[in-house]
Scaffold this active site. Structure first.
Site, short mmCIF file in Angstrom:
data_model
loop_
_atom_site.label_atom_id
_atom_site.label_comp_id
_atom_site.label_asym_id
_atom_site.label_seq_id
_atom_site.Cartn_x
_atom_site.Cartn_y
_atom_site.Cartn_z
CG HIS A 59 -1.70 1.20 1.47
ND1 HIS A 59 -3.06 1.25 1.33
CD2 HIS A 59 -1.32 2.46 1.86
CE1 HIS A 59 -3.49 2.47 1.61
NE2 HIS A 59 -2.45 3.22 1.95
CD GLU A 60 1.91 3.63 3.76
OE1 GLU A 60 2.27 4.68 3.20
OE2 GLU A 60 0.86 3.55 4.44
CG HIS A 63 0.56 6.21 -0.63
ND1 HIS A 63 -0.57 6.73 -1.23
CD2 HIS A 63 0.14 5.60 0.52
CE1 HIS A 63 -1.63 6.44 -0.48
NE2 HIS A 63 -1.23 5.76 0.57
CG ASP A 163 -4.19 6.80 1.84
OD1 ASP A 163 -3.17 7.45 2.14
OD2 ASP A 163 -4.21 5.56 1.73
#
Length: 359
Positions: A59-60, A63, A163
């Site tokens: 997930h990170e 980003h 987010d």
């Protein structure tokens, strides 16, 4: 981040796990022992949590790798018991870029959930509640599917630093501008944080921790954006200190201690004939005293690799750099010669004065 274990690098980004993560693992083992679980079930529970955090890392990375497309680097990704944090160098002020970076993380969880949906044979007929009473190899992927859906939903909450808060800010910024959009998103985030804390007292204490994290994350984001707005259009020359004490490289630690005691400076620029050759902090001086180097020249203990600003640099960029590095001070040069010094305290005073004049 201090007290973190370096797990290595992915795509050039350092992956760290904070020591408090061990508390989470310990709590899981303790909970399984309290339930009378055998070793296999306990280890499977730990493996499940580790798999969840693998999804968090992905997930990170979503980003971070999207930010890289816009020229924004990521120093590290840190795993905490409450989730992951990607330390982006900065958040783009362009609302479209921020929007793309913000949605990239949850999009990764959507992809993971979709892949699991393809793998699992009977999601159209979800097994009964008894199937999920205790983690087993049979329900492992089902639970991972639901967790990724929950990560998407949780991150969609419009509250900084999640987010959803950044998505809301980016959408509002298209019409209202970044400063006003941040105020609205941060205020909403703090209201939601208070709600989390309130509910946490009655249902789940973990929500209290999340609420505190969200509240201060929203407050910090709002303050930084407000500060950068006050600094916009100003140069380092306007915010630097010109009345400061320097050290010569040949002066001793004893000499430096004398200047430390007689004045208000805690940190010094070491210069020779107007040329910066290093910096010296109070902690370096104290360490030198402990090592009985009191008669040593400061050139022996100073930091020689020094970043400096120019008087024509943007003050907002200096503020961002100081916030990122936590450096005690930076020299300021004009035509290659020392003209002043700048630190976070002085910029904050500059902001305070500008804020007062604006009202």
């Amino acid at each position: 981040m201090k007290w973190s274990l370096n797990l290595g690098r992915i795509a050039g980004i350092k992956i760290l796990v904070h020591w408090t993560f061990l508390i989470l693992i310990g709590w899981i083992v303790f909970s399984e022992m309290q339930r009378g679980s055998d070793m296999t079930t306990t280890l499977l529970s730990v493996a499940f949590v580790m798999t969840i955090f693998l999804c968090v890392v992905l997930h990170e990375l979503g980003h971070a790798l999207t930010a890289r497309r816009y020229g924004v680097s990521t120093k590290m990704i840190t795993l905490l018991p409450i989730g992951g944090v990607a330390s982006l160098e900065r958040i783009p002020e362009n609302p479209k870029q921020e929007l793309m970076i913000a949605i990239a993380g949850p999009a990764v969880n959507v992809v993971i959930a979709f892949v699991l949906w393809l793998i699992l044979p009977s999601l159209n007929e979800i097994p009964g509640e008894e199937f999920f009473t205790r983690i087993t190899p049979a329900n492992f992927l089902y639970l991972l599917f639901f967790v990724n859906l929950m990560l998407v939903i949780f991150n969609a909450i419009p509250a900084f630093p999640m987010d959803g808060g950044r998505v809301l800010r980016a959408l509002l910024a298209f019409k209202l501008g970044r400063v006003r959009a941040t105020q609205i998103a941060a205020n909403l985030g703090q209201l939601l944080a208070i709600f989390f804390v309130f509910i946490g007292f009655f249902y789940n204490p973990f929500l209290i921790l999340i609420g505190i994290f969200v509240f201060f994350g929203a407050w910090s984001e709002n303050m930084i954006v407000q500060h950068l707005d006050f600094l916009r259009g100003h140069l380092v020359r306007e915010g630097m200190m010109t009345n400061f004490v320097t050290l010569a490289p040949t002066e001793t630690v004893r000499d430096a201690l004398g200047k430390l005691l007689k004045g208000s400076e805690h940190d010094f620029v070491v210069e020779q004939d107007g040329q910066v050759v290093g910096t010296l902090t109070r902690m370096q001086l104290i360490q030198a005293v402990k090592e009985e180097k009191i008669e040593s020249p400061v050139s022996d203990i100073m930091t020689q690799e020094v970043k400096a600003f120019n008087v024509q640099d943007k003050l907002a960029e200096a503020y961002t750099e100081l916030q990122k590095t936590k450096a005690p001070l930076y020299p300021v040069l004009e035509n290659g010669r020392l003209a002043g010094v700048i630190n976070t305290d002085n910029i904050n005073e500059f902001i305070l004065i500008k804020s007062a004049l604006a009202h």
